[in-house]
Design a protein around this motif. Structure first.
Motif, PDB file in Angstrom:
ATOM      1  N   VAL A   1     -52.719  39.626  20.041  1.00 47.94           N
ATOM      2  CA  VAL A   1     -53.023  38.966  18.771  1.00 47.94           C
ATOM      3  C   VAL A   1     -54.441  38.384  18.815  1.00 47.94           C
ATOM      4  CG1 VAL A   1     -52.293  37.209  17.136  1.00 47.94           C
ATOM      5  CG2 VAL A   1     -50.585  38.408  18.525  1.00 47.94           C
ATOM      6  N   ARG A   2     -55.280  38.844  17.875  1.00 50.99           N
ATOM      7  CA  ARG A   2     -56.678  38.388  17.860  1.00 50.99           C
ATOM      8  C   ARG A   2     -57.088  37.841  16.491  1.00 50.99           C
ATOM      9  NH1 ARG A   2     -60.706  42.539  20.430  1.00 50.99           N
ATOM     10  NH2 ARG A   2     -61.877  40.597  20.627  1.00 50.99           N
ATOM     11  N   THR A   3     -56.115  37.501  15.665  1.00 50.40           N
ATOM     12  CA  THR A   3     -56.420  36.940  14.346  1.00 50.40           C
ATOM     13  C   THR A   3     -56.955  35.519  14.489  1.00 50.40           C
ATOM     14  OG1 THR A   3     -54.104  36.254  14.185  1.00 50.40           O
ATOM     15  CG2 THR A   3     -54.721  38.330  13.148  1.00 50.40           C
ATOM     16  N   ARG A   4     -57.934  35.168  13.673  1.00 48.29           N
ATOM     17  CA  ARG A   4     -58.553  33.846  13.749  1.00 48.29           C
ATOM     18  C   ARG A   4     -58.604  33.212  12.359  1.00 48.29           C
ATOM     19  NH1 ARG A   4     -62.074  33.177  18.248  1.00 48.29           N
ATOM     20  NH2 ARG A   4     -62.275  31.051  17.450  1.00 48.29           N
ATOM     21  N   GLY A   5     -58.666  31.887  12.324  1.00 46.79           N
ATOM     22  CA  GLY A   5     -58.874  31.199  11.059  1.00 46.79           C
ATOM     23  C   GLY A   5     -58.090  29.907  10.957  1.00 46.79           C
ATOM     24  N   ILE A   6     -58.752  28.867  10.414  1.00 52.03           N
ATOM     25  CA  ILE A   6     -58.120  27.572  10.151  1.00 52.03           C
ATOM     26  C   ILE A   6     -58.393  27.227   8.692  1.00 52.03           C
ATOM     27  CG2 ILE A   6     -58.030  25.114  10.732  1.00 52.03           C
ATOM     28  CD1 ILE A   6     -59.237  25.864  13.479  1.00 52.03           C
ATOM     29  N   GLU A   7     -57.328  26.995   7.930  1.00 52.79           N
ATOM     30  CA  GLU A   7     -57.449  26.662   6.514  1.00 52.79           C
ATOM     31  C   GLU A   7     -56.886  25.267   6.267  1.00 52.79           C
ATOM     32  OE1 GLU A   7     -55.834  28.278   2.150  1.00 52.79           O
ATOM     33  OE2 GLU A   7     -55.173  29.227   4.016  1.00 52.79           O
ATOM     34  N   GLN A   8     -57.695  24.402   5.671  1.00 57.28           N
ATOM     35  CA  GLN A   8     -57.230  23.057   5.361  1.00 57.28           C
ATOM     36  C   GLN A   8     -56.559  23.075   3.986  1.00 57.28           C
ATOM     37  OE1 GLN A   8     -59.059  18.506   5.311  1.00 57.28           O
ATOM     38  NE2 GLN A   8     -59.875  20.048   6.711  1.00 57.28           N
ATOM     39  N   LEU A   9     -55.295  22.650   3.957  1.00 56.27           N
ATOM     40  CA  LEU A   9     -54.506  22.667   2.738  1.00 56.27           C
ATOM     41  C   LEU A   9     -54.493  21.281   2.101  1.00 56.27           C
ATOM     42  CD1 LEU A   9     -51.497  24.767   4.114  1.00 56.27           C
ATOM     43  CD2 LEU A   9     -53.560  25.602   2.960  1.00 56.27           C
ATOM     44  N   ALA A  10     -53.647  21.097   1.119  1.00 56.64           N
ATOM     45  CA  ALA A  10     -53.576  19.822   0.408  1.00 56.64           C
ATOM     46  C   ALA A  10     -52.957  18.737   1.281  1.00 56.64           C
ATOM     47  CB  ALA A  10     -52.765  19.995  -0.872  1.00 56.64           C
ATOM     48  N   THR A  11     -53.200  17.495   0.894  1.00 57.19           N
ATOM     49  CA  THR A  11     -52.582  16.348   1.540  1.00 57.19           C
ATOM     50  C   THR A  11     -51.195  16.131   0.943  1.00 57.19           C
ATOM     51  OG1 THR A  11     -54.735  15.318   1.893  1.00 57.19           O
ATOM     52  CG2 THR A  11     -52.808  13.873   1.973  1.00 57.19           C
ATOM     53  N   ASP A  12     -50.197  15.845   1.787  1.00 53.85           N
ATOM     54  CA  ASP A  12     -48.842  15.680   1.276  1.00 53.85           C
ATOM     55  C   ASP A  12     -48.585  14.244   0.806  1.00 53.85           C
ATOM     56  OD1 ASP A  12     -48.271  14.107   3.536  1.00 53.85           O
ATOM     57  OD2 ASP A  12     -47.352  15.765   4.626  1.00 53.85           O
ATOM     58  N   ALA A  13     -47.362  13.984   0.359  1.00 55.39           N
ATOM     59  CA  ALA A  13     -47.019  12.676  -0.204  1.00 55.39           C
ATOM     60  C   ALA A  13     -47.120  11.556   0.821  1.00 55.39           C
ATOM     61  CB  ALA A  13     -45.605  12.723  -0.788  1.00 55.39           C
ATOM     62  N   ASP A  14     -47.046  11.890   2.103  1.00 56.06           N
ATOM     63  CA  ASP A  14     -47.157  10.886   3.163  1.00 56.06           C
ATOM     64  C   ASP A  14     -48.593  10.694   3.630  1.00 56.06           C
ATOM     65  OD1 ASP A  14     -44.386  10.399   3.257  1.00 56.06           O
ATOM     66  OD2 ASP A  14     -44.087  12.202   4.479  1.00 56.06           O
ATOM     67  N   GLY A  15     -49.537  11.369   2.962  1.00 58.34           N
ATOM     68  CA  GLY A  15     -50.939  11.223   3.316  1.00 58.34           C
ATOM     69  C   GLY A  15     -51.391  12.081   4.472  1.00 58.34           C
ATOM     70  N   ARG A  16     -50.552  13.005   4.911  1.00 60.13           N
ATOM     71  CA  ARG A  16     -50.928  13.876   6.023  1.00 60.13           C
ATOM     72  C   ARG A  16     -51.657  15.116   5.510  1.00 60.13           C
ATOM     73  NH1 ARG A  16     -45.427  15.129   8.932  1.00 60.13           N
ATOM     74  NH2 ARG A  16     -45.013  15.783   6.791  1.00 60.13           N
ATOM     75  N   THR A  17     -52.661  15.534   6.260  1.00 61.51           N
ATOM     76  CA  THR A  17     -53.415  16.741   5.924  1.00 61.51           C
ATOM     77  C   THR A  17     -52.775  17.946   6.597  1.00 61.51           C
ATOM     78  OG1 THR A  17     -55.488  15.528   5.696  1.00 61.51           O
ATOM     79  CG2 THR A  17     -55.643  17.898   6.092  1.00 61.51           C
ATOM     80  N   HIS A  18     -52.520  18.985   5.810  1.00 60.99           N
ATOM     81  CA  HIS A  18     -51.892  20.188   6.349  1.00 60.99           C
ATOM     82  C   HIS A  18     -52.954  21.225   6.705  1.00 60.99           C
ATOM     83  CE1 HIS A  18     -47.474  19.566   5.186  1.00 60.99           C
ATOM     84  NE2 HIS A  18     -48.103  18.412   4.978  1.00 60.99           N
ATOM     85  N   LEU A  19     -52.751  21.876   7.830  1.00 56.90           N
ATOM     86  CA  LEU A  19     -53.617  22.965   8.277  1.00 56.90           C
ATOM     87  C   LEU A  19     -52.782  24.224   8.450  1.00 56.90           C
ATOM     88  CD1 LEU A  19     -55.705  21.251  11.130  1.00 56.90           C
ATOM     89  CD2 LEU A  19     -56.330  21.501   8.714  1.00 56.90           C
ATOM     90  N   ARG A  20     -53.286  25.335   7.942  1.00 54.29           N
ATOM     91  CA  ARG A  20     -52.674  26.634   8.205  1.00 54.29           C
ATOM     92  C   ARG A  20     -53.577  27.375   9.185  1.00 54.29           C
ATOM     93  NH1 ARG A  20     -50.379  29.479   3.135  1.00 54.29           N
ATOM     94  NH2 ARG A  20     -48.996  27.680   3.430  1.00 54.29           N
ATOM     95  N   VAL A  21     -53.004  27.804  10.289  1.00 56.43           N
ATOM     96  CA  VAL A  21     -53.792  28.335  11.400  1.00 56.43           C
ATOM     97  C   VAL A  21     -53.270  29.713  11.780  1.00 56.43           C
ATOM     98  CG1 VAL A  21     -54.648  27.847  13.725  1.00 56.43           C
ATOM     99  CG2 VAL A  21     -53.964  25.942  12.220  1.00 56.43           C
ATOM    100  N   GLN A  22     -54.162  30.690  11.876  1.00 53.51           N
ATOM    101  CA  GLN A  22     -53.768  32.038  12.277  1.00 53.51           C
ATOM    102  C   GLN A  22     -53.360  32.053  13.751  1.00 53.51           C
ATOM    103  OE1 GLN A  22     -53.303  34.453  10.033  1.00 53.51           O
ATOM    104  NE2 GLN A  22     -53.935  32.896   8.536  1.00 53.51           N
ATOM    105  N   ALA A  23     -52.416  32.936  14.074  1.00 53.90           N
ATOM    106  CA  ALA A  23     -51.781  32.929  15.384  1.00 53.90           C
ATOM    107  C   ALA A  23     -52.764  33.144  16.533  1.00 53.90           C
ATOM    108  CB  ALA A  23     -50.696  33.998  15.433  1.00 53.90           C
ATOM    109  N   GLY A  24     -53.822  33.919  16.301  1.00 54.54           N
ATOM    110  CA  GLY A  24     -54.758  34.210  17.377  1.00 54.54           C
ATOM    111  C   GLY A  24     -55.833  33.167  17.579  1.00 54.54           C
ATOM    112  N   GLU A  25     -55.845  32.124  16.763  1.00 56.61           N
ATOM    113  CA  GLU A  25     -56.840  31.058  16.926  1.00 56.61           C
ATOM    114  C   GLU A  25     -56.607  30.351  18.262  1.00 56.61           C
ATOM    115  OE1 GLU A  25     -60.148  28.868  15.876  1.00 56.61           O
ATOM    116  OE2 GLU A  25     -59.248  30.458  14.643  1.00 56.61           O
TER     117      GLU A  25
END
Length: 358
Positions: free
Chosen positions: A65-89
């Motif tokens: 697995v060589r996929t790369r990438g980090i995407e910053q998503l919306a902040t949730d109701a608890d104020g936490r920032t969500h990140l979606r990260v590709q498996a090869g990162e």
């Protein structure tokens, strides 16, 4: 075909019958489904930091697995920032990103080698943190049904260094989603005594994220647990054995100076238990202490072997140059025998073993 040793941190393993190296999520999904449709043997390889591969190689398809990438998503109701990260990162690149963006929750996991997609499988943890505390879900393809779905962290059965994905659910992680705290660049409360000592603070203190990351990297380097081409002790899979979890009654029969920590039923450290619950209590032992006190010293190796115990930490097995997977297995079995004979404890390997007997 290049030997798989080229893609692992322990530098052992022969060639694969087929090596696939997808670099995008779509390519990764397509490769997995093609291999599964073919019905042959298959193996997913991420950063190669938690696997011991046989010298004969792998008679099947290896999906690297060589996929790369980090995407910053919306902040949730608890104020936490969500990140979606590709498996090869690379995992440590993700931690560095979080620290740089003032996001707390994985800073104590700095320096752990391997890929982000592999992190939930092992439920990686160190210095008082586990990915379980930050993981929201994984983008997963089921090898049996071919279905692709987001599995919540609760569905993964995360426990001490394991999950359903390690225990037998076959498939492939395409991406992970984490939820991290936006804390004005301050860390989560320090939860591990050794880290607190290195930082000169009390447990529960919160410090600048960059300071915590630097302290963790220094601690890992001092144990040879930080990948470094100039450090021969880093040619390993990190901790080779998990810390055993045993009954409180069994632990009471060990020497009084043997370290032990109360754990809850899911295997997490739990220092809140009192003596009234001792009848049902389990405790975590130190595998490193058991190894050292069974007579295995740092730097130990069997005669003629090129595989040795790390000169910095008895929990790591290192390749001193040209070592083989067979030699890894031989040393690991010897260590297990010494600990079993001395203390009645069977040490369990932490890395995934492919064609290697331990």
């Amino acid at each position: 075909m290049s030997p798989l040793a080229d893609f692992t941190t322990l530098k052992v393993g022969g060639p694969a019958a087929e090596l696939l190296e997808p670099t995008t999520p779509d390519e990764l999904v397509a490769a997995a489904r093609r291999v599964w449709d073919g019905g042959g043997a298959w193996l997913v390889l991420g950063g190669g930091s938690n696997v011991v591969l046989a010298d004969s190689g792998f008679d099947g398809s290896v999906i690297r697995v060589r996929t790369r990438g980090i995407e910053q998503l919306a902040t949730d109701a608890d104020g936490r920032t969500h990140l979606r990260v590709q498996a090869g990162e690379p995992w440590d690149d993700l931690v560095a990103y979080a620290v740089a963006h003032g996001l707390a929750g994985i800073e104590a996991l700095s320096g752990i080698p391997g890929s982000s997609g592999a992190a939930p499988i092992q439920n990686i943890g160190a210095y008082g943190q586990e990915i379980a505390s930050a993981l929201v879900a994984v983008d997963f393809i089921d090898a049996v049904t071919g279905d692709r779905e987001w599995l919540s962290a609760d569905e993964l059965g995360l426990a001490y260094r394991t999950s359903q994905l390690k225990a037998g659910r076959r498939g492939l992680v395409v991406a992970i989603e984490l939820a991290l705290e936006k804390t004005d660049a301050l860390s989560a409360p320090i939860a591990y005594p050794q880290l607190a000592g290195a930082l000169g603070v009390e447990l529960g203190a919160r410090l600048p994220l960059a300071d915590v990351r630097a302290a963790v990297l220094a601690l890992r380097a001092s144990k040879g647990m930080l990948l470094n081409p100039d450090d021969p002790d880093s040619v390993s899979v990190g901790s080779f054995f998990t810390n055993p979890i045993v009954s409180d009654g069994f632990a009471r029969g060990l020497p009084t100076d043997a370290p032990r920590w109360p754990v809850s039923l899911d295997g997490a450290d739990d220092s809140t238990m009192d003596d009234a619950s001792a009848v049902d209590r389990t405790v975590k032992l130190s595998a490193a202490w058991l190894i050292e006190h069974s007579g295995i010293t740092r730097g130990f190796r069997l005669p003629g072997s090129r595989i040795a115990v790390s000169s910095k930490h008895t929990l790591a097995i290192v390749n001193t140059g040209g070592g083989t997977a067979a030699e890894v297995g031989e040393l690991a079995r010897y260590i297990q025998t010494r600990v079993l004979t001395g203390f009645g404890v069977i040490l369990q390997p932490e890395p995934i073993l492919v064609g290697v007997e331990v």
